[in-house]
Design an enzyme around this catalytic site. Sequence first.
Site, PDB file in Angstrom:
ATOM      1  N   ASP A 164      -9.902 -38.962  -8.165  1.00  0.00           N
ATOM      2  CA  ASP A 164     -10.594 -38.957  -9.447  1.00  0.00           C
ATOM      3  C   ASP A 164     -11.682 -37.898  -9.372  1.00  0.00           C
ATOM      4  O   ASP A 164     -12.761 -38.119  -8.807  1.00  0.00           O
ATOM      5  CB  ASP A 164     -11.196 -40.331  -9.729  1.00  0.00           C
ATOM      6  CG  ASP A 164     -11.850 -40.411 -11.103  1.00  0.00           C
ATOM      7  OD1 ASP A 164     -12.221 -39.347 -11.646  1.00  0.00           O
ATOM      8  OD2 ASP A 164     -12.010 -41.528 -11.620  1.00  0.00           O
ATOM      9  N   TYR A 194     -16.075 -45.682 -10.072  1.00  0.00           N
ATOM     10  CA  TYR A 194     -15.731 -45.985 -11.465  1.00  0.00           C
ATOM     11  C   TYR A 194     -14.639 -45.027 -11.925  1.00  0.00           C
ATOM     12  O   TYR A 194     -14.756 -43.813 -11.762  1.00  0.00           O
ATOM     13  CB  TYR A 194     -16.970 -45.822 -12.353  1.00  0.00           C
ATOM     14  CG  TYR A 194     -16.729 -46.052 -13.819  1.00  0.00           C
ATOM     15  CD1 TYR A 194     -16.462 -47.330 -14.308  1.00  0.00           C
ATOM     16  CD2 TYR A 194     -16.771 -44.998 -14.721  1.00  0.00           C
ATOM     17  CE1 TYR A 194     -16.258 -47.545 -15.657  1.00  0.00           C
ATOM     18  CE2 TYR A 194     -16.570 -45.202 -16.083  1.00  0.00           C
ATOM     19  CZ  TYR A 194     -16.309 -46.479 -16.546  1.00  0.00           C
ATOM     20  OH  TYR A 194     -16.102 -46.691 -17.879  1.00  0.00           O
ATOM     21  N   LYS A 242     -14.813 -34.260 -18.125  1.00  0.00           N
ATOM     22  CA  LYS A 242     -16.137 -33.657 -18.217  1.00  0.00           C
ATOM     23  C   LYS A 242     -16.083 -32.135 -18.343  1.00  0.00           C
ATOM     24  O   LYS A 242     -15.826 -31.620 -19.419  1.00  0.00           O
ATOM     25  CB  LYS A 242     -17.018 -34.124 -17.045  1.00  0.00           C
ATOM     26  CG  LYS A 242     -17.237 -35.641 -17.059  1.00  0.00           C
ATOM     27  CD  LYS A 242     -18.285 -36.079 -16.082  1.00  0.00           C
ATOM     28  CE  LYS A 242     -18.425 -37.599 -16.045  1.00  0.00           C
ATOM     29  NZ  LYS A 242     -18.997 -38.183 -17.260  1.00  0.00           N
TER      30      LYS A 242
END
Length: 420
Positions: free
Chosen positions: A240, A145, A268
Amino acid sequence: MAVTTTSELWRRATEVIPGGVNSPIRAMRAVGLDEPVFMRRGSGAYIEDVDGRGYVDWLMSWGPLIFGHADPETVAAVVDAARDGTTFGAPTEAEVELAAEIVAAVPSIEQVRLVSSGTEAAMGAVRLARAATGRDRVLKFAGCYHGHADGLLAAAGSGVATLGIPSTPGVPAATAADTIVCPYNDEGAAADAFARYGEGLACVLVEPVAGNMGVVPPEPGFLEALRSLCDSAGSLLVFDEVITGFRVARGGAQELYGVSPDLTVLGKIVGGGLPLGAFGGRTGLMEQLAPTGDVYQAGTLSGNPLATAAGLSVLRRLGDADLYDGLERLAARLETGLAPFGRVQRVGSMLTLFMGSGPVTDFTHAHACDADRYGALFRFLLAEGIYIAPSQYEAMFVSLAHGEEEIDRTIEAAGRFFER
């Protein structure tokens, strides 16, 4: 009168928010709950819901809170920054300092652009890759994702997989057609894709450690093969590291595995728990972004003073290698304790207990796990005051606020579930 109970909040939420939540997985339908849990506060390794129930938290807001909830140093940094103003829409010293911290930590990054989310960072990295190569197609992997930008939802993991919905409604067919999807950890499939599309591939976009189909580490040689394929075809390799950045090592998975991408996507932890993302790479590539180049990317709140203050507070402390040694010891102990109950896969301080017995190497294997059994485990642990991810396709995140007590309590509670 203030709304304070879960049922009252849920009724009100469904009236004013689509589905009652602002991110679909929070609805907790996949784990069999009619109402989600509304949280009120957190401290260290614990959170408390609006009904006053406390939980050991292994989700840590899906990974950012490496020092735990309401970490005093982070909170103090944000409060101090807020006193001087919450946003300026102009350059600040803190964003320069945060960029310098990222450049110093991540091996492949010489320059970095700050944005407001991981989704935005992934979108910017893909746009830059397409502009730099003059190509349109992107190769990604099933179960990975990369945010909800058009084209990147194809065969996405995480919330899309959890909800069991199609990946690309609302995305133009032509946009989805430029996304090529291969199985994760399958060097042969990636090589075949390059043989067919190589001259048109702008980049390979990959989670170097998959964290959105549960924790799935790269097989030996997989990341190296992607690096070689990109080099041969003139494509860019994009990691990613929204989840893995500053989590599995200070320099992320690229430090851990020794493979250097052309572009890196961060989020994050880099924002210390506030909305912040980033993408970066070598100087010559990054300078193609406006205003030095003609690839446009912008954001009013990019480099927001509160987010950069939080990020700086966290990243500066993570320069201490002993902290990662401590995380490794705690996570290894949790892994050992949970291992009798299923298939535990761990990289650093992120791990998943899969409801299956064999290795999970790709999304097909992850999807074959018993999601209903996982849902029953989630509900049981929740009642026992243990909060894990409301999806089989996610990770548990060990923080520096966790200790032996929280690990023992979690293992003992899981043991009671599996003994029933």
